[in-house]
Design a protein around this motif. Structure first.
Motif: not given
Length: 76
Positions: A52-76
């Protein structure tokens, strides 16, 4: 709006960092604490996620705080 679920624990500081980052960027999310919710823990084990943290965005699971991947999936 994309569905975001954040799996957390009470003791891991990166969980707080992830929730704070999402909140600061006005991303609504559902928190599932694996220490307080046995079903949340089972969901992660079923997906073979052991961190953890495990962040599920729609069907994609991100394990850990990967800011770049989160930004990419959410369009931040």
């Amino acid at each position: 709006m994309k569905k975001v679920v954040v799996y957390t624990s009470n003791t891991w500081p990166h969980c707080h960092t992830a929730k704070e980052y999402l909140s600061n960027n006005n991303v609504s999310f559902e928190e599932r604490n694996i220490q307080e919710d046995p079903n949340a823990r089972k969901e992660l084990v079923k997906r073979r996620v052991m961190g953890v943290p495990a962040i599920q965005i729609e069907e994609e699971m991100i394990v850990g705080f990967d800011k770049d991947r989160i930004d990419d999936l959410l369009g931040i």
